[in-house]
Design an enzyme around this catalytic site. Structure first.
Site, short mmCIF file in Angstrom:
data_model
loop_
_atom_site.label_atom_id
_atom_site.label_comp_id
_atom_site.label_asym_id
_atom_site.label_seq_id
_atom_site.Cartn_x
_atom_site.Cartn_y
_atom_site.Cartn_z
N CYS A 83 16.47 -83.56 -75.20
CA CYS A 83 17.88 -83.29 -74.93
C CYS A 83 17.90 -81.99 -74.14
CB CYS A 83 18.73 -83.24 -76.21
SG CYS A 83 18.39 -81.88 -77.34
N HIS B 263 -4.76 -76.43 -92.74
CA HIS B 263 -3.46 -76.88 -92.23
C HIS B 263 -2.94 -78.09 -93.00
CE1 HIS B 263 -3.85 -74.00 -89.09
NE2 HIS B 263 -5.01 -74.50 -88.72
N HIS C 215 -2.16 -77.90 -85.72
CA HIS C 215 -1.83 -77.18 -86.95
C HIS C 215 -0.75 -77.87 -87.79
CE1 HIS C 215 -3.39 -72.97 -85.48
NE2 HIS C 215 -4.30 -73.94 -85.39
C1 RB5 Z 1 24.33 -81.71 -74.08
O1 RB5 Z 1 25.21 -81.00 -73.29
C2 RB5 Z 1 23.53 -80.77 -74.97
O2 RB5 Z 1 24.36 -80.16 -75.90
C3 RB5 Z 1 22.42 -81.52 -75.65
O3 RB5 Z 1 21.60 -82.11 -74.69
C4 RB5 Z 1 21.47 -80.71 -76.50
O4 RB5 Z 1 21.02 -79.57 -75.85
C5 RB5 Z 1 21.89 -80.45 -77.89
O5 RB5 Z 1 21.14 -79.92 -78.71
#
Ligand code: RB5
Length: 151
Positions: free
Chosen positions: A70, A138, A103
């Site tokens: 993300c 670990h 780890h």
């Molecule tokens: C999207 O704008 C953004 O909030 C998402 O990709 C992410 O970074 C959230 O954790």
């Protein structure tokens, strides 16, 4: 670490979509079976909708390992780490990806797509795939990650 015969899961939100496609193509070319949990465009969506099914499949042992993306890598890793047996590691340089395997026995690589370029992302994927868990001291630590019973 990951056998090419085994399924490798990949998933992202809209912010990670373009980099997910790059990684997916490269892994498929290298002979991995990649199962794509979405998202499938740059249209805004909620990362949890793509990541819950992916993390559940790892939790249930249907998939060996995964890559999630993300914008920051935080939303996807927070979601994935709700599942027992899932260890998603947020990584931004190959050394951390490698140490997350060595780890922490991480089974998901979480990538902050808005903060790393294609080259670094692909190097992290290689480092993650090529590194085995070291075990030993670990192993004892990783076993302590799940919420313990009260004494
Ligand atoms: C999207 O704008 C953004 O909030 C998402 O990709 C992410 O970074 C959230 O954790």
């Amino acid at each position: 670490m990951v056998d090419k015969e085994k399924i490798f899961a990949i998933g992202s939100d809209h912010a990670g979509y373009a980099l997910k496609e790059v990684i997916k193509r490269k892994m498929s070319q290298s002979g991995y079976t990649v199962s794509d949990y979405g998202t499938h465009s740059e249209e805004s969506m909620d990362y949890a909708d793509a990541i819950h099914p992916l993390a559940r499949d790892i939790h249930e042992g249907k998939v060996t390992a995964g890559i999630i993306l993300c914008g920051t890598g935080n939303g996807v890793s927070m979601t994935a780490n709700k599942y027992s047996g899932v260890r998603a590691a947020l990584c931004w340089i190959p050394e951390i990806a490698s140490l997350a395997r060595a780890h922490n026995d991480a089974n998901i690589l979480a990538i902050p797509a808005r903060f790393v370029g294609k080259e670094v992302a692909l190097e992290m994927v290689n480092a993650f795939i090529d590194t085995d868990f070291q075990g030993g001291r670990h192993e004892k630590r990783v076993k302590k990650i799940p919420i313990p019973e009260r004494m």
